[in-house]
Design a protein around this motif. Structure first.
Motif, PDB file in Angstrom:
ATOM      1  N   VAL A 253      70.956  53.306  53.629  1.00 20.93           N
ATOM      2  CA  VAL A 253      71.024  52.021  52.940  1.00 20.93           C
ATOM      3  C   VAL A 253      70.710  52.233  51.464  1.00 20.93           C
ATOM      4  CG1 VAL A 253      70.305  50.785  55.025  1.00 20.93           C
ATOM      5  CG2 VAL A 253      68.594  51.409  53.315  1.00 20.93           C
ATOM      6  N   LEU A 254      71.036  51.227  50.656  1.00 26.41           N
ATOM      7  CA  LEU A 254      70.748  51.268  49.228  1.00 26.41           C
ATOM      8  C   LEU A 254      70.057  49.983  48.799  1.00 26.41           C
ATOM      9  CD1 LEU A 254      74.031  52.773  47.715  1.00 26.41           C
ATOM     10  CD2 LEU A 254      71.749  53.778  47.600  1.00 26.41           C
ATOM     11  N   GLY A 255      69.078  50.115  47.906  1.00 23.31           N
ATOM     12  CA  GLY A 255      68.450  48.933  47.323  1.00 23.31           C
ATOM     13  C   GLY A 255      69.412  48.209  46.404  1.00 23.31           C
ATOM     14  N   ILE A 256      70.101  48.969  45.564  1.00 22.59           N
ATOM     15  CA  ILE A 256      71.212  48.454  44.753  1.00 22.59           C
ATOM     16  C   ILE A 256      72.284  49.532  44.722  1.00 22.59           C
ATOM     17  CG2 ILE A 256      71.995  47.711  42.476  1.00 22.59           C
ATOM     18  CD1 ILE A 256      69.393  46.507  41.896  1.00 22.59           C
ATOM     19  N   ALA A 257      73.516  49.123  44.970  1.00 24.91           N
ATOM     20  CA  ALA A 257      74.642  50.050  44.970  1.00 24.91           C
ATOM     21  C   ALA A 257      74.892  50.590  43.563  1.00 24.91           C
ATOM     22  CB  ALA A 257      75.890  49.339  45.487  1.00 24.91           C
ATOM     23  N   PRO A 258      75.560  51.739  43.440  1.00 21.21           N
ATOM     24  CA  PRO A 258      75.861  52.301  42.125  1.00 21.21           C
ATOM     25  C   PRO A 258      76.583  51.299  41.235  1.00 21.21           C
ATOM     26  CG  PRO A 258      76.308  53.923  43.831  1.00 21.21           C
ATOM     27  CD  PRO A 258      76.004  52.626  44.536  1.00 21.21           C
ATOM     28  N   HIS A 259      76.117  51.202  39.994  1.00 20.06           N
ATOM     29  CA  HIS A 259      76.670  50.232  39.048  1.00 20.06           C
ATOM     30  C   HIS A 259      76.181  50.573  37.651  1.00 20.06           C
ATOM     31  CE1 HIS A 259      72.590  48.770  39.600  1.00 20.06           C
ATOM     32  NE2 HIS A 259      72.726  48.065  38.487  1.00 20.06           N
ATOM     33  N   SER A 260      76.783  49.975  36.666  1.00 19.94           N
ATOM     34  CA  SER A 260      76.239  49.951  35.311  1.00 19.94           C
ATOM     35  C   SER A 260      75.863  48.508  35.005  1.00 19.94           C
ATOM     36  CB  SER A 260      77.245  50.492  34.291  1.00 19.94           C
ATOM     37  OG  SER A 260      78.456  49.760  34.338  1.00 19.94           O
ATOM     38  N   ASP A 261      74.893  48.309  34.124  1.00 21.65           N
ATOM     39  CA  ASP A 261      74.405  46.960  33.834  1.00 21.65           C
ATOM     40  C   ASP A 261      75.385  46.218  32.928  1.00 21.65           C
ATOM     41  OD1 ASP A 261      72.181  47.443  35.337  1.00 21.65           O
ATOM     42  OD2 ASP A 261      70.817  47.751  33.651  1.00 21.65           O
ATOM     43  N   ALA A 262      75.777  45.022  33.330  1.00 23.66           N
ATOM     44  CA  ALA A 262      76.751  44.228  32.577  1.00 23.66           C
ATOM     45  C   ALA A 262      76.058  43.434  31.472  1.00 23.66           C
ATOM     46  CB  ALA A 262      77.503  43.296  33.522  1.00 23.66           C
ATOM     47  N   VAL A 263      75.230  44.119  30.680  1.00 27.38           N
ATOM     48  CA  VAL A 263      74.476  43.475  29.608  1.00 27.38           C
ATOM     49  C   VAL A 263      74.524  44.380  28.383  1.00 27.38           C
ATOM     50  CG1 VAL A 263      72.969  42.241  31.218  1.00 27.38           C
ATOM     51  CG2 VAL A 263      72.288  44.503  30.403  1.00 27.38           C
ATOM     52  N   GLY A 264      73.653  44.100  27.415  1.00 31.08           N
ATOM     53  CA  GLY A 264      73.568  44.957  26.239  1.00 31.08           C
ATOM     54  C   GLY A 264      72.534  46.049  26.407  1.00 31.08           C
ATOM     55  N   LEU A 265      71.268  45.642  26.535  1.00 29.79           N
ATOM     56  CA  LEU A 265      70.158  46.583  26.675  1.00 29.79           C
ATOM     57  C   LEU A 265      69.230  46.087  27.768  1.00 29.79           C
ATOM     58  CD1 LEU A 265      68.601  49.083  25.494  1.00 29.79           C
ATOM     59  CD2 LEU A 265      67.362  47.446  24.055  1.00 29.79           C
ATOM     60  N   THR A 266      68.889  46.968  28.697  1.00 33.36           N
ATOM     61  CA  THR A 266      67.949  46.661  29.776  1.00 33.36           C
ATOM     62  C   THR A 266      66.619  47.345  29.503  1.00 33.36           C
ATOM     63  OG1 THR A 266      69.732  46.503  31.400  1.00 33.36           O
ATOM     64  CG2 THR A 266      67.507  46.808  32.257  1.00 33.36           C
ATOM     65  N   ILE A 267      65.528  46.608  29.699  1.00 30.20           N
ATOM     66  CA  ILE A 267      64.182  47.198  29.605  1.00 30.20           C
ATOM     67  C   ILE A 267      63.486  46.913  30.928  1.00 30.20           C
ATOM     68  CG2 ILE A 267      61.953  47.120  28.439  1.00 30.20           C
ATOM     69  CD1 ILE A 267      63.365  46.591  25.861  1.00 30.20           C
ATOM     70  N   LEU A 268      63.194  47.983  31.658  1.00 34.18           N
ATOM     71  CA  LEU A 268      62.693  47.882  33.022  1.00 34.18           C
ATOM     72  C   LEU A 268      61.223  48.263  33.097  1.00 34.18           C
ATOM     73  CD1 LEU A 268      63.668  47.578  36.114  1.00 34.18           C
ATOM     74  CD2 LEU A 268      63.650  50.081  36.115  1.00 34.18           C
ATOM     75  N   LEU A 269      60.469  47.457  33.849  1.00 30.01           N
ATOM     76  CA  LEU A 269      59.065  47.743  34.137  1.00 30.01           C
ATOM     77  C   LEU A 269      58.910  47.965  35.631  1.00 30.01           C
ATOM     78  CD1 LEU A 269      56.044  47.859  33.264  1.00 30.01           C
ATOM     79  CD2 LEU A 269      55.950  45.388  33.700  1.00 30.01           C
ATOM     80  N   HIS A 270      58.377  49.116  36.018  1.00 30.59           N
ATOM     81  CA  HIS A 270      58.063  49.375  37.424  1.00 30.59           C
ATOM     82  C   HIS A 270      56.755  48.668  37.769  1.00 30.59           C
ATOM     83  CE1 HIS A 270      61.080  52.526  36.861  1.00 30.59           C
ATOM     84  NE2 HIS A 270      61.134  52.641  38.168  1.00 30.59           N
ATOM     85  N   VAL A 271      56.800  47.829  38.806  1.00 27.84           N
ATOM     86  CA  VAL A 271      55.623  47.049  39.180  1.00 27.84           C
ATOM     87  C   VAL A 271      54.619  47.894  39.956  1.00 27.84           C
ATOM     88  CG1 VAL A 271      54.823  45.058  40.529  1.00 27.84           C
ATOM     89  CG2 VAL A 271      56.886  44.876  39.115  1.00 27.84           C
ATOM     90  N   ASN A 272      55.127  48.782  40.804  1.00 21.95           N
ATOM     91  CA  ASN A 272      54.216  49.673  41.525  1.00 21.95           C
ATOM     92  C   ASN A 272      54.690  51.112  41.362  1.00 21.95           C
ATOM     93  OD1 ASN A 272      56.430  49.774  43.230  1.00 21.95           O
ATOM     94  ND2 ASN A 272      55.441  48.722  44.931  1.00 21.95           N
ATOM     95  N   SER A 273      54.028  52.028  42.039  1.00 23.74           N
ATOM     96  CA  SER A 273      54.289  53.451  41.821  1.00 23.74           C
ATOM     97  C   SER A 273      55.412  54.006  42.687  1.00 23.74           C
ATOM     98  CB  SER A 273      53.011  54.258  42.081  1.00 23.74           C
ATOM     99  OG  SER A 273      52.576  54.075  43.419  1.00 23.74           O
ATOM    100  N   VAL A 274      56.017  53.196  43.525  1.00 25.47           N
ATOM    101  CA  VAL A 274      57.081  53.666  44.409  1.00 25.47           C
ATOM    102  C   VAL A 274      58.357  53.882  43.600  1.00 25.47           C
ATOM    103  CG1 VAL A 274      58.462  53.162  46.455  1.00 25.47           C
ATOM    104  CG2 VAL A 274      56.062  52.481  46.372  1.00 25.47           C
ATOM    105  N   GLN A 275      58.902  55.100  43.665  1.00 27.98           N
ATOM    106  CA  GLN A 275      60.110  55.428  42.919  1.00 27.98           C
ATOM    107  C   GLN A 275      61.354  55.079  43.733  1.00 27.98           C
ATOM    108  OE1 GLN A 275      60.026  59.435  41.353  1.00 27.98           O
ATOM    109  NE2 GLN A 275      57.829  59.303  40.925  1.00 27.98           N
ATOM    110  N   GLY A 276      62.477  55.055  43.056  1.00 18.60           N
ATOM    111  CA  GLY A 276      63.729  54.741  43.737  1.00 18.60           C
ATOM    112  C   GLY A 276      64.923  54.702  42.816  1.00 18.60           C
ATOM    113  N   LEU A 277      64.693  54.482  41.510  1.00 16.29           N
ATOM    114  CA  LEU A 277      65.790  54.423  40.554  1.00 16.29           C
ATOM    115  C   LEU A 277      66.358  55.825  40.334  1.00 16.29           C
ATOM    116  CD1 LEU A 277      67.475  52.909  38.407  1.00 16.29           C
ATOM    117  CD2 LEU A 277      65.604  53.311  36.798  1.00 16.29           C
TER     118      LEU A 277
END
Length: 375
Positions: free
Chosen positions: A243-267
Motif C-alpha cells: 500500500v501507499l500513503g500517497i501515490a507517486p506525484h509532483s505537487d501542483a503548487v509553487g513551493l511546499t514547506i513540510l513539517l514532520h509531526v512525529n519521527s516516523v519516516q515515509g517520504l
C-alpha cells in the motif's frame, strides 16, 4: 470572495469522491486483525505495481547510506540572509533547486515552541472520535475540510491516509467551518504558524528569484501569495509493502514547506531510478519545488516525483504548507526566463489549472506532461 454553495472558497473547481475513513479502518483492524484482508476491504488499497515498479528502494540500513547522492541538500536560511555568507548559501539553494527539487531548510527562524504547539494540536485533532473530525468534513463538490483528495472514480486504487485540507492565506479565503474548534487552541496556533511559514516561503522565493536573475519579489507578488495546508495522517498497516500513503506525484503548487509531526519516516523522492528516503533533521523543514514553479521558470527548476510509504506498526503525521499562484492569475513561463522564443509549457489561468488538478488522480508527472508544448 463569497463561499460557494458546494463547499468552500474553491467551490466550483471540483472535489473528491467520498471513501472510507482509513484511520477508522486501521483502528478496526487493531481490534480484529481479520478486518483487513486482501480480498475484502483492503482490495482498493493493494497496489500490485509496488512489487514490480523496477525501482531500487533505499532502506535505512542500506550499505550506500553515506553516499551524498542519497541525501537531499541542506540550506541554512540564517546563512542565506547574512551578507557575509549569503553568496555561498545562495549557490547551495541554486544547486538544490536545479539538481534536486528538494532540500531541507534549517535555521529558518520559526520557534521551536510554535512548531511543538502546532504538532500537538494536529495530533489532538486526529485523536478525536470520527464523528468529531467529520464536523469539519468536506462537502460534496468541495476541496476544503476533512476527507480525501484526488479520488475521481470508483475503480481507482486508494491511498492509505486521511487528510485535513485548509485555506489559510489570504485571510479572506479562510472558511472557518472547516477549521477545527478542538483542540481549542488549533485555530490560533495554525494561524500563527501560517504567518511564520509564509514569511519563510517568501524569503526563500526571494533568493530563488535572485538566482534566476529576476527581481527579488518577482516570484512572490501575484504568484505565490496563496497558501493552503494539507495535514496528513497515515495509520499503520500490516500490508505495508503493498500500500501507499500517497501515490507517486509532483505537487501542483509553487513551493511546499513540510513539517514532520512525529519521527516516523515515509517520504521518498524519485531520483536516478531509485526511491530515496527523506530523513528529516530535527526542527528542519523539507521544502520542494512544485509544478507551478516549474512552469514559471520554464523548466529551469523542476518539480520532483515523490511518494509516501506507511509503517506497519506506527502512525505518521505531517503538515504540508503549499504556496502557489493566486486565483485570477495566469501561470506559464515568465517572459524573462524564456530562452529566445522557445516556451516549454503552455500558459493558462489558475482556475483552469486547478480544474485539471482536481479532476485528475495522482499519476506521477502526468499532469505536467499534458501541459508541455510540442518540442
Amino acid at each position: 470572495m463569497a463561499m460557494a454553495e458546494n463547499g468552500g472558497r474553491l467551490g466550483g473547481l471540483g472535489g473528491s469522491l467520498k471513501v472510507a475513513n482509513v484511520q477508522a479502518l486501521a483502528a478496526a483492524a487493531a481490534d480484529d486483525p481479520n478486518t483487513l484482508t486482501r480480498d475484502r476491504i483492503l482490495n482498493r488499497y493493494i497496489r500490485p505495481e509496488m512489487d514490480v515498479d523496477g525501482l531500487v528502494r533505499v532502506d535505512d540500513d542500506d550499505d550506500d547510506d553515506d553516499d551524498d547522492d542519497d541525501h537531499i541538500p541542506i540550506v541554512d536560511l540564517q546563512r542565506l540572509v547574512d551578507p557575509n555568507s549569503s553568496q555561498e548559501e545562495a549557490a547551495k539553494l541554486k544547486f538544490a533547486c536545479e539538481d534536486w527539487g528538494f532540500f531541507q531548510l534549517v535555521n529558518h527562524g520559526v520557534s521551536e515552541e510554535l512548531m511543538e504547539r502546532v504538532k500537538a494540536d494536529v495530533e489532538g485533532f486526529f485523536r478525536l472520535p470520527l464523528e468529531a473530525k467529520e464536523e469539519c468534513g468536506q462537502l460534496p463538490g468541495g476541496l476544503e475540510g476533512y476527507g480525501q483528495a484526488f479520488v475521481v472514480s470508483e475503480e481507482q486504487k486508494l491511498d492509505w491516509g486521511d487528510m485535513l485540507f485548509l485555506l489559510s492565506q489570504p485571510q479572506s479565503y479562510k472558511t472557518l467551518k472547516f477549521w477545527p474548534t478542538s483542540p481549542t487552541t488549533f485555530r490560533q496556533t495554525l494561524d500563527r504558524y501560517s504567518l511564520e511559514v509564509r514569511r519563510v516561503a517568501h524569503c526563500v522565493l526571494g533568493f530563488m528569484s535572485r538566482n534566476l536573475g529576476l527581481e527579488p519579489d518577482r516570484l512572490v507578488h501575484g504568484f505565490m501569495e496563496f497558501q493552503s495546508f494539507r495535514i496528513n495522517y497515515y495509520p499503520p498497516c500490516p500490508y505495508t509493502k503493498n500500500v501507499l500513503g500517497i501515490a507517486p506525484h509532483s505537487d501542483a503548487v509553487g513551493l511546499t514547506i513540510l513539517l514532520h509531526v512525529n519521527s516516523v519516516q515515509g517520504l521518498q523522492i524519485s531520483r536516478n531510478g531509485r526511491w530515496i528516503p527523506v530523513k528529516p533533521l530535527p526542527s528542519a523543514f523539507v521544502a520542494n519545488i512544485g509544478d507551478i514553479l516549474e512552469m514559471l521558470t520554464n523548466g529551469k527548476y523542476k518539480s520532483i516525483e515523490h511518494r509516501v510509504i506507511v509503517d506497519p506498526s506506527k502512525e505518521r503525521l505531517s503538515i504540508a504548507a503549499f504556496h502557489t499562484a493566486s486565483m485570477g492569475s495566469v501561470v506559464g513561463p515568465l517572459p524573462e526566463l524564456v530562452d529566445g522564443s522557445k516556451e516549454y509549457y503552455r500558459s493558462l489561468s489558475m482556475e483552469d489549472f486547478m480544474k485539471l488538478v482536481v479532476s485528475s488522480k495522482l499519476d506521477g508527472k502526468g499532469l505536467m506532461d499534458r501541459l508541455k508544448l510540442n518540442p
